[in-house]
Design a protein around this motif. Structure first.
Motif, PDB file in Angstrom:
ATOM      1  N   SER A 196       0.925  -1.351   0.092  1.00 27.83           N
ATOM      2  CA  SER A 196       0.091  -0.134  -0.058  1.00 27.83           C
ATOM      3  C   SER A 196       0.924   1.243  -0.002  1.00 27.83           C
ATOM      4  O   SER A 196       2.087   1.100   0.143  1.00 27.83           O
ATOM      5  N   ARG A 197       0.418   2.533  -0.339  1.00 27.07           N
ATOM      6  CA  ARG A 197       0.972   3.553  -0.469  1.00 27.07           C
ATOM      7  C   ARG A 197       1.400   4.021   0.957  1.00 27.07           C
ATOM      8  O   ARG A 197       2.477   4.479   1.276  1.00 27.07           O
ATOM      9  N   GLU A 198       0.364   3.693   1.782  1.00 32.35           N
ATOM     10  CA  GLU A 198       0.690   4.018   3.186  1.00 32.35           C
ATOM     11  C   GLU A 198       2.059   3.600   3.816  1.00 32.35           C
ATOM     12  O   GLU A 198       2.752   4.067   4.458  1.00 32.35           O
ATOM     13  N   LEU A 199       2.054   2.146   3.575  1.00 34.52           N
ATOM     14  CA  LEU A 199       3.165   1.231   4.030  1.00 34.52           C
ATOM     15  C   LEU A 199       4.479   1.864   3.369  1.00 34.52           C
ATOM     16  O   LEU A 199       5.536   1.734   3.834  1.00 34.52           O
ATOM     17  N   PHE A 200       4.502   2.140   2.076  1.00 32.45           N
ATOM     18  CA  PHE A 200       5.620   2.431   1.086  1.00 32.45           C
ATOM     19  C   PHE A 200       6.268   3.927   1.792  1.00 32.45           C
ATOM     20  O   PHE A 200       7.277   4.099   1.997  1.00 32.45           O
ATOM     21  N   LEU A 201       5.382   4.886   2.060  1.00 31.54           N
ATOM     22  CA  LEU A 201       5.746   6.136   2.760  1.00 31.54           C
ATOM     23  C   LEU A 201       6.238   5.900   4.047  1.00 31.54           C
ATOM     24  O   LEU A 201       6.883   7.011   4.470  1.00 31.54           O
ATOM     25  N   ASP A 202       5.883   4.783   4.968  1.00 32.31           N
ATOM     26  CA  ASP A 202       6.669   4.679   6.189  1.00 32.31           C
ATOM     27  C   ASP A 202       8.167   4.472   5.909  1.00 32.31           C
ATOM     28  O   ASP A 202       8.802   4.503   6.949  1.00 32.31           O
ATOM     29  N   LEU A 203       8.664   4.279   4.819  1.00 31.19           N
ATOM     30  CA  LEU A 203      10.136   4.188   4.349  1.00 31.19           C
ATOM     31  C   LEU A 203      10.639   5.771   4.494  1.00 31.19           C
ATOM     32  O   LEU A 203      11.957   5.868   4.440  1.00 31.19           O
ATOM     33  N   GLY A 204       9.849   6.827   4.361  1.00 25.75           N
ATOM     34  CA  GLY A 204      10.161   8.075   4.482  1.00 25.75           C
ATOM     35  C   GLY A 204      10.700   8.626   3.123  1.00 25.75           C
ATOM     36  O   GLY A 204      11.467   9.386   2.979  1.00 25.75           O
ATOM     37  N   MET A 205       9.953   7.888   2.097  1.00 25.54           N
ATOM     38  CA  MET A 205      10.412   8.178   0.648  1.00 25.54           C
ATOM     39  C   MET A 205       9.739   9.484   0.306  1.00 25.54           C
ATOM     40  O   MET A 205       8.397   9.851   0.695  1.00 25.54           O
ATOM     41  N   GLN A 206      10.403  10.478  -0.487  1.00 26.47           N
ATOM     42  CA  GLN A 206       9.759  11.628  -1.032  1.00 26.47           C
ATOM     43  C   GLN A 206      10.073  11.340  -2.587  1.00 26.47           C
ATOM     44  O   GLN A 206      10.996  10.706  -3.081  1.00 26.47           O
ATOM     45  N   TYR A 207       9.137  12.236  -3.410  1.00 21.56           N
ATOM     46  CA  TYR A 207       9.553  12.217  -4.875  1.00 21.56           C
ATOM     47  C   TYR A 207      10.958  12.656  -5.042  1.00 21.56           C
ATOM     48  O   TYR A 207      11.410  13.603  -4.733  1.00 21.56           O
ATOM     49  N   GLY A 208      11.369  11.982  -5.883  1.00 21.95           N
ATOM     50  CA  GLY A 208      12.951  12.329  -6.469  1.00 21.95           C
ATOM     51  C   GLY A 208      13.807  11.241  -5.789  1.00 21.95           C
ATOM     52  O   GLY A 208      15.191  10.995  -6.040  1.00 21.95           O
ATOM     53  N   ASP A 209      13.500  10.456  -4.373  1.00 20.23           N
ATOM     54  CA  ASP A 209      14.375   9.681  -3.782  1.00 20.23           C
ATOM     55  C   ASP A 209      14.604   8.334  -4.752  1.00 20.23           C
ATOM     56  O   ASP A 209      13.760   7.877  -5.449  1.00 20.23           O
ATOM     57  N   SER A 210      15.611   7.842  -4.421  1.00 23.84           N
ATOM     58  CA  SER A 210      16.009   6.474  -4.867  1.00 23.84           C
ATOM     59  C   SER A 210      15.453   5.263  -3.838  1.00 23.84           C
ATOM     60  O   SER A 210      15.737   5.309  -2.738  1.00 23.84           O
ATOM     61  N   ALA A 211      15.272   4.304  -4.487  1.00 19.19           N
ATOM     62  CA  ALA A 211      14.990   2.918  -3.803  1.00 19.19           C
ATOM     63  C   ALA A 211      15.795   1.893  -4.339  1.00 19.19           C
ATOM     64  O   ALA A 211      15.899   1.856  -5.445  1.00 19.19           O
ATOM     65  N   GLU A 212      16.313   0.920  -3.507  1.00 13.41           N
ATOM     66  CA  GLU A 212      16.883  -0.404  -3.964  1.00 13.41           C
ATOM     67  C   GLU A 212      15.790  -1.198  -4.166  1.00 13.41           C
ATOM     68  O   GLU A 212      14.918  -1.609  -3.070  1.00 13.41           O
ATOM     69  N   VAL A 213      15.774  -1.787  -5.235  1.00 12.86           N
ATOM     70  CA  VAL A 213      14.608  -2.772  -5.454  1.00 12.86           C
ATOM     71  C   VAL A 213      15.212  -4.342  -5.737  1.00 12.86           C
ATOM     72  O   VAL A 213      15.965  -4.279  -6.797  1.00 12.86           O
ATOM     73  N   LEU A 214      14.585  -5.174  -5.074  1.00 14.82           N
ATOM     74  CA  LEU A 214      14.883  -6.615  -5.229  1.00 14.82           C
ATOM     75  C   LEU A 214      13.697  -7.406  -5.699  1.00 14.82           C
ATOM     76  O   LEU A 214      12.641  -7.226  -5.033  1.00 14.82           O
ATOM     77  N   ILE A 215      13.650  -8.241  -6.800  1.00 12.00           N
ATOM     78  CA  ILE A 215      12.623  -9.079  -6.927  1.00 12.00           C
ATOM     79  C   ILE A 215      13.103 -10.586  -7.053  1.00 12.00           C
ATOM     80  O   ILE A 215      14.102 -10.919  -7.979  1.00 12.00           O
ATOM     81  N   GLU A 216      12.379 -11.338  -6.469  1.00  8.42           N
ATOM     82  CA  GLU A 216      12.883 -12.814  -6.562  1.00  8.42           C
ATOM     83  C   GLU A 216      11.618 -13.728  -6.872  1.00  8.42           C
ATOM     84  O   GLU A 216      10.423 -13.062  -6.624  1.00  8.42           O
ATOM     85  N   ASN A 217      12.071 -14.777  -7.526  1.00  6.06           N
ATOM     86  CA  ASN A 217      10.961 -15.901  -7.573  1.00  6.06           C
ATOM     87  C   ASN A 217      11.237 -16.972  -7.025  1.00  6.06           C
ATOM     88  O   ASN A 217      12.315 -17.633  -7.385  1.00  6.06           O
ATOM     89  N   ASP A 218      10.499 -17.497  -5.984  1.00  9.85           N
ATOM     90  CA  ASP A 218      11.093 -18.891  -5.248  1.00  9.85           C
ATOM     91  C   ASP A 218      12.316 -18.650  -4.790  1.00  9.85           C
ATOM     92  O   ASP A 218      13.349 -19.468  -4.907  1.00  9.85           O
ATOM     93  N   ASN A 219      12.742 -17.506  -4.344  1.00  7.65           N
ATOM     94  CA  ASN A 219      13.955 -17.217  -3.645  1.00  7.65           C
ATOM     95  C   ASN A 219      15.084 -16.699  -4.442  1.00  7.65           C
ATOM     96  O   ASN A 219      16.298 -16.917  -4.202  1.00  7.65           O
ATOM     97  N   LYS A 220      14.736 -16.773  -5.793  1.00  9.58           N
ATOM     98  CA  LYS A 220      15.730 -16.698  -6.892  1.00  9.58           C
ATOM     99  C   LYS A 220      15.944 -15.394  -7.331  1.00  9.58           C
ATOM    100  O   LYS A 220      15.011 -14.859  -7.946  1.00  9.58           O
ATOM    101  N   LYS A 221      16.891 -14.638  -7.205  1.00  6.63           N
ATOM    102  CA  LYS A 221      17.157 -13.053  -7.639  1.00  6.63           C
ATOM    103  C   LYS A 221      16.746 -13.103  -9.127  1.00  6.63           C
ATOM    104  O   LYS A 221      17.362 -13.934  -9.949  1.00  6.63           O
TER     105      LYS A 221
END
Length: 285
Positions: A196-221
């Motif tokens: 949810s947006r609310e949970l994402f904003l709990d990271l303290g993100m502001q427009y223009g900030d960078s996020a490190e994104v990891l996607i896994e399928n069955d624990n495989k990167k």
């Protein structure tokens, strides 16, 4: 006046299956307002059928009747049901997991098993392979047209007996946000999550900030990189990846004017996990 009847299936439009369902509905009552949600659910993909209901149902008037037919178990002993949702809509469907997202996010307040002796298309013959036409479209049209009441669909079915697909709840722990990939924005290849947006904003993100994104399928990167949190696609150059909030107020990721899902072969379901953390700002002296 009849309520709206909205059809969803994995039938496609290359043959007469959907048209036959239309015909059954109009035979019950020619005045039924009849609409399509989609008939492009990938064959047998119950998960996607479940999500498309959640994506659509809340935006229709109360008492709208939805018929959802993604039914790899047609002709088996799986139940045929009609449920009343917490948003006062009705869904006619096989009980095979199609109600998962509705049950989780909106709630089901009552369920009934379709009495096929009373609610089956007359002269349907002995076929047991087209319940979408013979049972679901027929029952849905009878319910939408007030030919039958919800109570006349059949006996009460325990909500606890409804079959549900496994879900993975989004959570935030030690600065890392984790969720699952719920669905793809098919035409554009964007990846929609259950965060949810609310949970994402709990990271303290502001427009223009960078996020490190990891996607896994069955624990495989499958993917790991940094991307910008943008208000819209116009905030980034063509070809750049971004994190954004989608039309359902959940976190999504995309490539501006490109298909993220296609480039990285992304799928959906509880085994597809996504994790994010706020990237520290680098200050050059």
């Amino acid at each position: 006046m009849s309520n709206a009847l909205v059809l969803q299936s994995d039938f496609g439009l290359s043959d007469g299956a959907v048209s036959a369902m239309y015909g059954v509905a109009h035979t019950v009552d020619p005045s039924i307002p009849l609409f399509d949600l989609t008939h492009d659910i990938p064959p047998y993909n119950i998960w996607e059928g479940s999500y498309r209901l959640l994506q659509t149902v809340p935006y229709w008037p109360e008492n709208t009747v939805f018929v959802s037919v993604v039914d790899p178990g047609v002709g088996s002993d799986r139940k045929s049901v009609v449920v009343k949702t917490g948003s006062n809509h009705f869904i006619v469907t096989p009980d095979n997991g199609t109600l998962t997202h509705i049950h989780h996010s909106i709630g089901i307040i009552e369920a009934r098993i379709i009495d096929e002796q009373k609610n089956r298309l007359p002269k349907a013959g002995a076929s047991h392979t087209f319940h979408g036409r013979d049972i679901y479209a027929y029952t849905g049209a009878r319910l939408a047209s007030h030919t039958i009441s919800f109570e006349e669909v059949g006996p009460i079915y325990s909500i606890d007996s409804i079959i549900l697909l496994p879900l993975f709840e989004a959570s935030l722990s030690h600065g890392v946000l984790t969720g699952m990939i719920d669905i793809l924005d098919i035409r554009f290849g964007n990846v929609w999550t259950n965060i949810s947006r609310e949970l994402f904003l709990d990271l303290g993100m502001q427009y223009g900030d960078s996020a490190e994104v990891l996607i896994e399928n069955d624990n495989k990167k499958v993917y790991k990189n940094f991307m910008t949190y943008g208000r819209s696609f116009a905030d980034l150059c063509i070809g750049e990846p971004l994190v954004y909030i989608n039309s359902l107020d959940n976190l999504a990721i995309a490539i501006n004017q490109g298909s993220f899902a296609e480039v990285y072969s992304i799928g959906t379901g509880s085994n597809w996990r996504i994790s994010l953390r706020k990237a520290p700002k680098i200050i050059y002296e």
